[in-house]
Design an enzyme around this catalytic site. Structure first.
Site, PDB file in Angstrom:
ATOM      1  N   ALA A 273      11.583 -34.162  10.247  1.00 15.29           N
ATOM      2  CA  ALA A 273      11.199 -35.334   9.462  1.00 15.29           C
ATOM      3  C   ALA A 273      10.780 -34.834   8.091  1.00 15.29           C
ATOM      4  O   ALA A 273       9.976 -33.906   7.986  1.00 15.29           O
ATOM      5  CB  ALA A 273      10.041 -36.055  10.127  1.00 15.29           C
ATOM      6  N   LYS A 274      11.340 -35.427   7.053  1.00  7.41           N
ATOM      7  CA  LYS A 274      10.916 -35.061   5.696  1.00  7.41           C
ATOM      8  C   LYS A 274       9.709 -35.938   5.393  1.00  7.41           C
ATOM      9  O   LYS A 274       9.820 -37.010   4.789  1.00  7.41           O
ATOM     10  CB  LYS A 274      12.075 -35.303   4.717  1.00  7.41           C
ATOM     11  CG  LYS A 274      11.876 -34.664   3.360  1.00  7.41           C
ATOM     12  CD  LYS A 274      13.168 -34.766   2.552  1.00  7.41           C
ATOM     13  CE  LYS A 274      12.919 -34.486   1.084  1.00  7.41           C
ATOM     14  NZ  LYS A 274      12.474 -33.131   0.785  1.00  7.41           N
ATOM     15  N   ALA A 275       8.564 -35.502   5.910  1.00  8.49           N
ATOM     16  CA  ALA A 275       7.355 -36.312   5.865  1.00  8.49           C
ATOM     17  C   ALA A 275       6.423 -35.847   4.760  1.00  8.49           C
ATOM     18  O   ALA A 275       6.334 -34.651   4.473  1.00  8.49           O
ATOM     19  CB  ALA A 275       6.641 -36.228   7.212  1.00  8.49           C
TER      20      ALA A 275
END
Ligand code: PPE
Length: 305
Positions: A156-158
């Protein structure tokens, strides 16, 4: 930062100055946001978004991991992005879509806060300097380990992941370097704070595995295809720091960083201490592709008009 006129949020066009958010926005306190970084480049047919489908697919995946389903399809968000570029009269630009838990309830449970979706775009030049692109940059091995997927999901590009990146970046800068390189908690090479890393050794190109903490970079994916098309073998595998020191060439890839050579790590010269020939060929091909000068990869471009 170069302002533009319009930002899109939850279905509305908002003026840049008015694109503000409440202090009690959930994501501001708890890092509950996911985002993308996308670039559009000027081509002779007007601006073209690079790999828009892949970026919006990854945004959906990131949101899925954080249980932040949103109502827009990737096709809709691509159409909005096209309009955003046109409304702001941008040519080449950086695009930042973000999905986050907005203003609702305080406290850790994110499910009580709404999922907000916004997209901004602005003109953003070279990430690590024009000179860096040509001559290569100087990196520091970070004292911070890259996050581990038992701590935060790295696919996840969180926004939360970027606290780790920001610490590594600050450390590198305060030590007089341009950028950091992070190992994972097992001591294997992971990535830069906002870039994937590649080693060139005897004509073969190596890059760490996603399972070692490398983001599934869309630029990295493009570069792997370009490198193979140029005749190189490309291998994704575990890598130790020693291999960075012994590389013929090293480079970073990323939407913001594009293809940036690395010429030094912690005072050690890498290869010839300048952009190497393989990096130069990949860089040239990459810029030709994104600028629409190579029709072989035109499926990667979404024109805005
Ligand atoms: N790793 C990380 C940790 C990362 O943040 C990026 C992108 C990449 C690899 C490369 O992925 P891709 O862009 O799909 O090739 N970093 C974004 C944010 C940079 C920032 O400073 O903000 C970017 O490049 O847009």
């Amino acid at each position: 930062m170069q302002k533009t006129k319009w930002i899109w949020k939850n279905g509305e066009w908002i003026e840049w100055e008015n694109a503000t958010t409440h202090i009690l926005t959930h994501a501001l306190h708890y890092g509950t946001g996911v985002f993308e970084g996308v670039r559009a480049y000027e081509t002779d047919k007007g601006p073209a978004i690079f790999r828009a489908n892949e970026h919006y697919a990854r945004l959906k995946d990131s949101a899925k991991i954080y249980e932040m389903a949103y109502d827009y399809s990737s096709e809709q968000l691509i159409e909005i992005t096209r309009q955003l570029i046109e409304r702001n009269e941008l040519a080449s630009c950086y695009i930042r879509p973000i999905v986050y838990r907005g203003y609702g309830e305080m406290g850790l449970n994110p499910l009580k806060s709404p999922v907000d979706v916004a997209i901004a775009a602005w003109s953003w030049g070279t990430y690590l300097g024009e000179e860096g692109l040509e001559k290569g940059i100087r990196c520091k091995m970070s004292s911070w380990a890259r996050l581990d997927s038992r701590i935060l999901p790295l696919m996840a590009k969180a926004t939360a992941n970027y606290a780790n990146s920001a610490l590594a970046k600050m450390e590198a800068i305060s030590c007089g370097y341009d950028e950091a390189i992070l190992l994972n908690v097992n001591g294997l090479v992971a990535e830069g704070p906002g870039e994937n890393i590649f080693v060139v050794k005897n004509g073969v190109i190596y890059t760490p595995l996603f399972s070692d903490g490398a983001l599934a970079g869309i630029t990295a994916d493009a570069v792997m295809r370009l490198a193979r098309d140029l005749g190189h073998e490309v291998v994704q595998r575990n890598m130790i720091r020693d291999e960075l020191f012994l590389a013929d060439e090293l480079f970073f890839t990323g939407t913001a960083a594009e293809v940036t050579p690395i010429r030094e790590i912690d005072g050690r010269v890498i290869g010839q201490g300048k952009r190497g020939p393989v990096t130069a060929r990949i860089q040239t091909l990459f810029f030709d592709v994104v600028k629409g000068k190579n029709s072989q990869y035109k499926e990667w471009l979404t024109h805005t008009r």
